[in-house]
Design a protein around this motif. Sequence first.
Motif, mmCIF file in Angstrom:
data_model
loop_
_atom_site.group_PDB
_atom_site.id
_atom_site.type_symbol
_atom_site.label_atom_id
_atom_site.label_comp_id
_atom_site.label_asym_id
_atom_site.label_seq_id
_atom_site.Cartn_x
_atom_site.Cartn_y
_atom_site.Cartn_z
ATOM 1 N N VAL A 190 6.592 2.187 1.174
ATOM 2 C CA VAL A 190 5.286 1.520 1.075
ATOM 3 C C VAL A 190 5.127 0.592 2.275
ATOM 4 O O VAL A 190 6.110 0.231 2.918
ATOM 5 C CB VAL A 190 5.159 0.699 -0.221
ATOM 6 C CG1 VAL A 190 5.086 1.605 -1.434
ATOM 7 C CG2 VAL A 190 6.294 -0.298 -0.366
ATOM 8 N N ARG A 191 3.887 0.233 2.550
ATOM 9 C CA ARG A 191 3.605 -0.739 3.610
ATOM 10 C C ARG A 191 3.349 -2.108 3.005
ATOM 11 O O ARG A 191 2.637 -2.226 2.008
ATOM 12 C CB ARG A 191 2.355 -0.326 4.393
ATOM 13 C CG ARG A 191 2.606 0.769 5.421
ATOM 14 C CD ARG A 191 1.369 1.006 6.264
ATOM 15 N NE ARG A 191 0.278 1.574 5.495
ATOM 16 C CZ ARG A 191 -0.961 1.079 5.463
ATOM 17 N NH1 ARG A 191 -1.262 -0.023 6.134
ATOM 18 N NH2 ARG A 191 -1.889 1.683 4.747
ATOM 19 N N LYS B 213 -6.085 5.355 -2.967
ATOM 20 C CA LYS B 213 -4.620 5.345 -3.000
ATOM 21 C C LYS B 213 -4.161 4.131 -3.800
ATOM 22 O O LYS B 213 -4.984 3.297 -4.183
ATOM 23 C CB LYS B 213 -4.034 5.351 -1.596
ATOM 24 C CG LYS B 213 -4.561 4.319 -0.653
ATOM 25 C CD LYS B 213 -4.006 4.610 0.759
ATOM 26 C CE LYS B 213 -4.724 3.813 1.816
ATOM 27 N NZ LYS B 213 -4.351 4.234 3.164
ATOM 28 N N LEU C 88 -10.123 2.774 -2.242
ATOM 29 C CA LEU C 88 -9.221 3.200 -1.165
ATOM 30 C C LEU C 88 -8.676 4.599 -1.392
ATOM 31 O O LEU C 88 -8.104 5.203 -0.497
ATOM 32 C CB LEU C 88 -8.058 2.216 -1.059
ATOM 33 C CG LEU C 88 -8.461 0.750 -0.875
ATOM 34 C CD1 LEU C 88 -7.265 -0.165 -1.118
ATOM 35 C CD2 LEU C 88 -9.016 0.532 0.526
ATOM 36 N N VAL D 150 -2.322 0.583 -4.630
ATOM 37 C CA VAL D 150 -1.973 -0.708 -4.028
ATOM 38 C C VAL D 150 -1.322 -1.568 -5.111
ATOM 39 O O VAL D 150 -1.430 -1.269 -6.300
ATOM 40 C CB VAL D 150 -3.201 -1.444 -3.443
ATOM 41 C CG1 VAL D 150 -3.842 -0.620 -2.343
ATOM 42 C CG2 VAL D 150 -4.208 -1.796 -4.530
ATOM 43 N N VAL E 161 0.858 -1.183 0.000
ATOM 44 C CA VAL E 161 0.000 0.000 0.000
ATOM 45 C C VAL E 161 0.892 1.231 0.000
ATOM 46 O O VAL E 161 1.855 1.306 0.770
ATOM 47 C CB VAL E 161 -0.923 0.029 1.244
ATOM 48 C CG1 VAL E 161 -1.705 1.343 1.296
ATOM 49 C CG2 VAL E 161 -1.878 -1.149 1.249
ATOM 50 N N LEU E 162 0.590 2.171 -0.873
ATOM 51 C CA LEU E 162 1.303 3.456 -0.925
ATOM 52 C C LEU E 162 0.403 4.509 -0.295
ATOM 53 O O LEU E 162 -0.664 4.814 -0.828
ATOM 54 C CB LEU E 162 1.620 3.809 -2.379
ATOM 55 C CG LEU E 162 2.227 5.189 -2.655
ATOM 56 C CD1 LEU E 162 3.570 5.332 -1.972
ATOM 57 C CD2 LEU E 162 2.377 5.415 -4.146
ATOM 58 N N ASP E 163 0.826 5.041 0.862
ATOM 59 C CA ASP E 163 -0.017 6.030 1.544
ATOM 60 C C ASP E 163 0.197 7.430 0.984
ATOM 61 O O ASP E 163 -0.657 8.295 1.122
ATOM 62 C CB ASP E 163 0.259 6.007 3.048
ATOM 63 C CG ASP E 163 -0.217 4.703 3.683
ATOM 64 O OD1 ASP E 163 -1.382 4.327 3.432
ATOM 65 O OD2 ASP E 163 0.563 4.048 4.394
ATOM 66 N N ASP E 164 1.372 7.663 0.357
ATOM 67 C CA ASP E 164 1.636 8.959 -0.266
ATOM 68 C C ASP E 164 1.003 9.010 -1.646
ATOM 69 O O ASP E 164 0.460 8.026 -2.125
ATOM 70 C CB ASP E 164 3.152 9.169 -0.411
ATOM 71 C CG ASP E 164 3.808 9.391 0.943
ATOM 72 O OD1 ASP E 164 3.088 9.801 1.877
ATOM 73 O OD2 ASP E 164 5.013 9.124 1.052
ATOM 74 N N LYS E 165 1.164 10.183 -2.276
ATOM 75 C CA LYS E 165 0.650 10.319 -3.638
ATOM 76 C C LYS E 165 1.525 9.538 -4.610
ATOM 77 O O LYS E 165 2.708 9.333 -4.373
ATOM 78 C CB LYS E 165 0.621 11.792 -4.017
ATOM 79 C CG LYS E 165 -0.480 12.531 -3.290
ATOM 80 C CD LYS E 165 -0.716 13.902 -3.855
ATOM 81 C CE LYS E 165 -2.015 14.449 -3.277
ATOM 82 N NZ LYS E 165 -2.341 15.759 -3.842
#
Lengths: 131, 400
Positions: B383-384, B357, B355, B359, B324-328
């Motif tokens: 990324v997470r 965002k 979401l 993934v 998952v990418l929380d940033d842009k």
Amino acid sequence: MSEIPGDLKFLKSHEWARAEDDGLIRVGISDHAQGQLGDLVYVELPEVGASVQAGTGVAVVESVKAASDIYAPISGEIVEVNELLNDKPEIINEDAYGEGWIFLVRPSDRAELDELLDANEYEELAEKDEH
Amino acid sequence: MTEKTVLNETHRALGARMVDFGGWDMPINYGSQIEEHHAVRRDAGMFDVSHMTVIDLHGPRTRDFLRHLLANSVDKLKVHGKALYSCMLNEQGGVIDDLIVYFLGEEFFRLVVNASTRQKDLAWIKQQAAAFDVQGSTSVAGGRMPGATDVQGSTSVAGGRMPGATDVQVKERPEFAMIAVQGPNARSKVIGLLHEVDRSRIEKLGKFAAAAAQGPHGMPLFVARTGYTGEDGFEIIVPQEHAVVLWEALLAAGVAPAGLGARDTLRLEAGMNLYGQDMDETVSPWEANLGWTIALDEGRDFIGRPVLEAQKAAGVKRVMVGLVLDDKGVLRHGQPVLTANGTGEILSGSFAPTLNKAVAFARIPAGAPGDVRVDIRGREVPVRVVKYPFVRDGKPCEGI
């Protein structure tokens, strides 16, 4: 496809340039390009104050489908960017030639505009591109 | 030559943007891919998936053959109509294709395989079926395979068969179209179009099961409660000549046409692999998070099994994870993934409309990955690593 405004000049890579009354050049991507890209989800804007070279990449637009470099149609200095696109990149899908502009350049050599395609030439290119 | 489904003109009339998809001229969207995605998550959408390949297998030894052909075990299929997801592997344990197999009778199973792999799948299945017949005949003498020493086997050895007849007949069904109707309201909208006598039966149809029913004007439908979006719904197989009428009826019932663009973001959010992008013949199911589809049941000799067992014992060097990418920014296929154990790669990656965002699935070196970053055009973005699915039944999953 929506009508292409006659005062626009184009790069083959689908960027448009409009000479404003104050001598600045506003830049965006064509309606044809936004249609090809599909829903835009992210725009990477250039820094205000950055100097740009005609034909080099200065911004990136990302749709669900693909990332696409945005080239400067003209050399000069970035004087303003469309901050609205940070939150609402879909403005480009909705109004590519108006509210969906991307950045504004103070040109160093206006003669470069003459090297760009006019609206008719670009329309022809876009039609070929469609199929 | 580009192939067209029977719904091609219908898509164009709806203003679809068409693209080449594995040799098929298919709708990528009908305007906004994101709106189509939301329509499926929130209400009901439909996809033309007629490019997918339906293959029917007939014959007394079909179940035995499928025990050998597929990495998942068709012995799990006990009730008529029940479906099973499986990989079809080569001898090296690589994935030739992923598919759904339906149990339609003791001597009748139906496979639905990918469009892009149609030719190689058919060639492989036919080749394996022919080899299986030979094995089956010899095995009668050797008694190698319990269940193969049946009446059919004996007669074949006795030469009682027609020349060229086989124990497993492989028959492609190109005369079928297929429409997937997906979303929380998909089933009720489909059921409303069925003949009254079929409605309560199809209403009760369990997940991953199929049944025959009559559609508008009595058209014969094969209705399966399966899908590729993470939502409830049906995949409907319909004879080509009825497909346009069915599509129009679904449209009138308020089902939104959705293109392959939305189908891709929906299945990614739902944590479902795409053949060719997330796995192929060089990838084992263990490395594609498809271990749950491998049945190492006692004594079943399926293609690729020895390699899979060896890999299981030794452990695989690569694993598939969710990111998952929380940033842009947007994660995309092919971007390098930097981990503590070396570099991996993004397989499927996209902006996820539910979401808001990006993934992705990534294949990375096995072991604790540490702080993971993705190289997005020269920029290293943190990324997470997460367990997926990312979205189920319209809602983000926990931890996403």
